[in-house]
Design an enzyme around this catalytic site. Structure first.
Site, mmCIF file in Angstrom:
data_model
loop_
_atom_site.group_PDB
_atom_site.id
_atom_site.type_symbol
_atom_site.label_atom_id
_atom_site.label_comp_id
_atom_site.label_asym_id
_atom_site.label_seq_id
_atom_site.Cartn_x
_atom_site.Cartn_y
_atom_site.Cartn_z
ATOM 1 N N LYS A 75 5.365 16.627 77.126
ATOM 2 C CA LYS A 75 4.294 15.831 77.712
ATOM 3 C C LYS A 75 4.730 14.377 77.874
ATOM 4 O O LYS A 75 5.681 13.921 77.241
ATOM 5 C CB LYS A 75 3.040 15.866 76.825
ATOM 6 C CG LYS A 75 2.326 17.201 76.768
ATOM 7 C CD LYS A 75 1.660 17.552 78.079
ATOM 8 C CE LYS A 75 0.885 18.860 77.974
ATOM 9 N NZ LYS A 75 1.752 20.018 77.818
ATOM 10 N N SER A 128 1.616 22.352 83.536
ATOM 11 C CA SER A 128 0.885 21.111 83.287
ATOM 12 C C SER A 128 1.696 19.860 83.601
ATOM 13 O O SER A 128 1.151 18.764 83.608
ATOM 14 C CB SER A 128 0.413 21.048 81.824
ATOM 15 O OG SER A 128 1.493 20.760 80.971
#
Length: 228
Positions: free
Chosen positions: A185, A147
Protein backbone atom coordinates in the site's frame (compact mmCIF):
# COMPACT_ATOMS: atom_id res chain seq x y z
CA UNK A 1 30.71 -19.08 3.67
CA UNK A 2 29.53 -15.61 4.62
CA UNK A 3 26.60 -14.85 6.85
CA UNK A 4 23.74 -12.83 5.36
CA UNK A 5 24.85 -9.62 7.08
CA UNK A 6 28.49 -10.10 6.10
CA UNK A 7 27.42 -10.59 2.48
CA UNK A 8 25.12 -7.57 2.67
CA UNK A 9 27.84 -5.30 4.06
CA UNK A 10 30.43 -6.48 1.55
CA UNK A 11 28.11 -5.73 -1.36
CA UNK A 12 27.07 -2.40 0.15
CA UNK A 13 30.73 -1.32 0.37
CA UNK A 14 31.38 -2.58 -3.16
CA UNK A 15 28.48 -0.60 -4.59
CA UNK A 16 29.51 2.56 -2.70
CA UNK A 17 33.05 2.27 -4.04
CA UNK A 18 31.76 1.80 -7.58
CA UNK A 19 29.46 4.81 -7.29
CA UNK A 20 31.55 7.32 -5.36
CA UNK A 21 35.15 6.14 -5.56
CA UNK A 22 35.56 5.91 -1.79
CA UNK A 23 34.28 3.60 0.94
CA UNK A 24 31.20 4.46 3.01
CA UNK A 25 31.43 5.85 6.52
CA UNK A 26 30.51 3.73 9.55
CA UNK A 27 27.31 5.75 9.92
CA UNK A 28 26.36 5.09 6.29
CA UNK A 29 27.04 1.38 6.71
CA UNK A 30 25.03 1.27 9.94
CA UNK A 31 22.06 3.02 8.34
CA UNK A 32 22.35 1.08 5.08
CA UNK A 33 22.13 -2.26 6.88
CA UNK A 34 19.65 -1.12 9.56
CA UNK A 35 22.11 -1.96 12.33
CA UNK A 36 21.66 -0.60 15.84
CA UNK A 37 25.25 0.47 16.44
CA UNK A 38 28.57 1.07 14.72
CA UNK A 39 30.10 -1.70 16.82
CA UNK A 40 28.06 -4.17 14.77
CA UNK A 41 29.59 -2.71 11.59
CA UNK A 42 33.07 -3.08 13.10
CA UNK A 43 32.47 -6.76 13.88
CA UNK A 44 31.26 -7.44 10.34
CA UNK A 45 34.25 -5.64 8.80
CA UNK A 46 36.67 -7.59 11.01
CA UNK A 47 35.05 -10.88 9.97
CA UNK A 48 35.28 -9.92 6.28
CA UNK A 49 38.95 -9.01 6.71
CA UNK A 50 39.68 -12.34 8.38
CA UNK A 51 38.01 -14.16 5.47
CA UNK A 52 40.00 -12.24 2.87
CA UNK A 53 37.15 -10.23 1.36
CA UNK A 54 38.10 -6.78 2.70
CA UNK A 55 41.33 -4.91 3.33
CA UNK A 56 41.88 -1.70 5.29
CA UNK A 57 44.46 0.74 3.96
CA UNK A 58 46.61 1.96 6.82
CA UNK A 59 46.64 5.62 7.89
CA UNK A 60 43.73 6.59 5.64
CA UNK A 61 40.18 7.40 6.67
CA UNK A 62 37.29 5.64 4.88
CA UNK A 63 39.78 3.47 3.01
CA UNK A 64 38.25 0.02 2.79
CA UNK A 65 39.14 -2.04 -0.25
CA UNK A 66 37.10 -4.95 -1.59
CA UNK A 67 39.61 -7.70 -2.32
CA UNK A 68 37.11 -10.13 -3.79
CA UNK A 69 33.41 -10.90 -3.97
CA UNK A 70 31.83 -14.22 -3.00
CA UNK A 71 31.26 -15.23 -6.63
CA UNK A 72 34.85 -14.38 -7.61
CA UNK A 73 38.08 -16.29 -7.45
CA UNK A 74 41.15 -14.50 -6.14
CA UNK A 75 43.28 -12.96 -8.84
CA UNK A 76 40.67 -13.13 -11.61
CA UNK A 77 40.90 -9.79 -13.45
CA UNK A 78 38.20 -10.71 -15.94
CA UNK A 79 35.76 -11.49 -13.16
CA UNK A 80 36.75 -8.29 -11.34
CA UNK A 81 35.70 -6.20 -14.34
CA UNK A 82 32.44 -8.03 -14.95
CA UNK A 83 31.39 -7.86 -11.31
CA UNK A 84 32.24 -4.17 -11.09
CA UNK A 85 29.81 -3.43 -13.93
CA UNK A 86 26.86 -4.53 -11.78
CA UNK A 87 24.99 -1.60 -10.25
CA UNK A 88 23.05 -3.08 -7.40
CA UNK A 89 23.63 -5.25 -4.38
CA UNK A 90 21.72 -7.82 -2.36
CA UNK A 91 22.69 -10.28 0.39
CA UNK A 92 20.72 -12.97 -1.45
CA UNK A 93 22.06 -12.11 -4.91
CA UNK A 94 23.77 -14.63 -7.13
CA UNK A 95 25.34 -12.37 -9.77
CA UNK A 96 25.74 -13.27 -13.41
CA UNK A 97 29.19 -12.20 -14.58
CA UNK A 98 28.27 -11.40 -18.18
CA UNK A 99 24.74 -10.05 -17.82
CA UNK A 100 22.99 -7.21 -16.04
CA UNK A 101 20.59 -9.46 -14.16
CA UNK A 102 20.38 -10.61 -10.58
CA UNK A 103 18.60 -13.33 -8.69
CA UNK A 104 16.55 -12.17 -5.72
CA UNK A 105 14.27 -14.23 -3.48
CA UNK A 106 10.61 -14.52 -4.45
CA UNK A 107 8.66 -14.59 -1.21
CA UNK A 108 5.28 -15.79 -2.37
CA UNK A 109 2.12 -13.68 -2.64
CA UNK A 110 1.26 -10.36 -1.07
CA UNK A 111 -2.14 -8.71 -1.09
CA UNK A 112 -2.87 -5.56 -3.01
CA UNK A 113 -6.40 -5.80 -1.72
CA UNK A 114 -7.11 -7.25 1.70
CA UNK A 115 -3.97 -8.03 3.75
CA UNK A 116 -2.85 -11.66 3.65
CA UNK A 117 -0.48 -13.72 5.74
CA UNK A 118 2.95 -12.23 6.23
CA UNK A 119 5.62 -13.11 3.73
CA UNK A 120 7.88 -15.92 4.83
CA UNK A 121 11.11 -17.58 3.87
CA UNK A 122 11.42 -19.26 0.49
CA UNK A 123 13.82 -21.15 -1.70
CA UNK A 124 12.38 -19.58 -4.86
CA UNK A 125 14.31 -16.93 -6.78
CA UNK A 126 13.58 -14.69 -9.74
CA UNK A 127 15.83 -12.95 -12.29
CA UNK A 128 15.56 -9.16 -12.05
CA UNK A 129 17.17 -6.51 -14.30
CA UNK A 130 19.74 -4.63 -12.24
CA UNK A 131 18.53 -1.23 -13.45
CA UNK A 132 15.42 -1.45 -11.25
CA UNK A 133 17.44 -2.25 -8.14
CA UNK A 134 19.08 0.16 -5.71
CA UNK A 135 21.81 -0.23 -3.12
CA UNK A 136 20.93 -2.74 -0.45
CA UNK A 137 19.05 -6.04 -0.26
CA UNK A 138 15.92 -6.71 -2.30
CA UNK A 139 13.22 -9.34 -2.53
CA UNK A 140 10.20 -9.91 -4.77
CA UNK A 141 6.55 -10.68 -4.09
CA UNK A 142 3.67 -11.57 -6.38
CA UNK A 143 0.76 -9.12 -6.24
CA UNK A 144 -2.78 -10.40 -5.85
CA UNK A 145 -5.77 -8.09 -6.09
CA UNK A 146 -6.49 -4.76 -7.77
CA UNK A 147 -6.40 -2.15 -5.00
CA UNK A 148 -3.19 -0.61 -6.41
CA UNK A 149 -4.25 -0.57 -10.06
CA UNK A 150 -4.32 3.24 -10.30
CA UNK A 151 -0.62 3.20 -9.43
CA UNK A 152 -0.02 0.81 -12.32
CA UNK A 153 0.32 -2.23 -10.05
CA UNK A 154 -1.86 -5.04 -11.36
CA UNK A 155 -2.95 -8.47 -10.21
CA UNK A 156 -0.21 -10.97 -11.07
CA UNK A 157 2.61 -8.41 -11.22
CA UNK A 158 5.89 -9.12 -9.47
CA UNK A 159 6.76 -6.27 -7.11
CA UNK A 160 10.47 -5.78 -6.47
CA UNK A 161 10.97 -4.51 -2.93
CA UNK A 162 14.02 -2.87 -1.39
CA UNK A 163 14.32 -4.29 2.12
CA UNK A 164 14.28 -1.72 4.91
CA UNK A 165 12.10 0.02 7.46
CA UNK A 166 12.59 3.65 6.40
CA UNK A 167 10.08 5.44 4.16
CA UNK A 168 8.74 8.82 3.14
CA UNK A 169 5.08 9.77 3.06
CA UNK A 170 3.60 8.69 -0.23
CA UNK A 171 5.95 5.74 -0.75
CA UNK A 172 4.49 2.38 -1.73
CA UNK A 173 5.62 -0.14 0.85
CA UNK A 174 5.20 -3.66 2.12
CA UNK A 175 3.56 -3.12 5.50
CA UNK A 176 3.25 -5.82 8.15
CA UNK A 177 0.18 -5.20 10.28
CA UNK A 178 0.03 -6.58 13.83
CA UNK A 179 3.02 -8.82 12.99
CA UNK A 180 0.66 -11.11 11.11
CA UNK A 181 -0.62 -9.61 7.85
CA UNK A 182 1.42 -8.14 5.00
CA UNK A 183 0.06 -5.81 2.36
CA UNK A 184 1.32 -3.54 -0.42
CA UNK A 185 0.00 0.00 0.00
CA UNK A 186 0.88 3.68 -0.15
CA UNK A 187 1.86 4.85 3.33
CA UNK A 188 1.48 8.13 5.21
CA UNK A 189 2.41 8.78 8.81
CA UNK A 190 0.38 11.36 10.70
CA UNK A 191 1.44 11.82 14.30
CA UNK A 192 1.09 8.47 16.02
CA UNK A 193 -1.06 7.02 13.26
CA UNK A 194 -0.20 5.37 9.96
CA UNK A 195 -2.51 5.39 6.97
CA UNK A 196 -2.27 2.57 4.43
CA UNK A 197 -3.84 3.92 1.26
CA UNK A 198 -5.02 1.90 -1.74
CA UNK A 199 -4.73 3.32 -5.24
CA UNK A 200 -8.22 2.33 -6.28
CA UNK A 201 -11.34 4.29 -5.32
CA UNK A 202 -13.23 1.06 -4.63
CA UNK A 203 -11.07 0.46 -1.55
CA UNK A 204 -10.86 2.43 1.68
CA UNK A 205 -7.81 3.79 3.43
CA UNK A 206 -7.09 1.99 6.70
CA UNK A 207 -5.68 3.78 9.74
CA UNK A 208 -3.54 2.02 12.36
CA UNK A 209 -1.54 3.01 15.39
CA UNK A 210 2.11 3.43 14.47
CA UNK A 211 3.06 0.58 16.80
CA UNK A 212 0.89 -1.82 14.80
CA UNK A 213 2.63 -1.33 11.46
CA UNK A 214 6.12 -2.49 10.50
CA UNK A 215 7.47 -1.40 7.12
CA UNK A 216 9.34 -4.27 5.48
CA UNK A 217 10.51 -2.46 2.36
CA UNK A 218 9.67 0.08 -0.34
CA UNK A 219 8.68 -0.56 -3.94
CA UNK A 220 11.68 -0.48 -6.28
CA UNK A 221 10.11 -1.72 -9.54
CA UNK A 222 7.67 -4.06 -11.23
CA UNK A 223 7.98 -7.08 -13.48
CA UNK A 224 5.00 -7.97 -15.64
CA UNK A 225 4.44 -10.98 -17.87
CA UNK A 226 2.28 -10.50 -20.94
CA UNK A 227 -0.98 -12.37 -20.62
CA UNK A 228 -3.55 -12.77 -23.39
Amino acid sequence: MLTRKQHELLMFIHQHLETTGFSPSFDEMKDGLDLRSKSGVHRLITALEERGFLRRRAHRARALEVVRLPTQKMGSDRQDKSISSLRSVDPFIESFSETRAHKIPLLGNIAAGSPKEAIGETNSYIDVPSDILHAGPHYAVKVTGDSMCDAGILDGDIAVIRLGSTFENGDIVVALVDKAEATLKKIRKRGNSIALEPCNSLYETKIFGADRVEVQGTLSGLIRSYRK
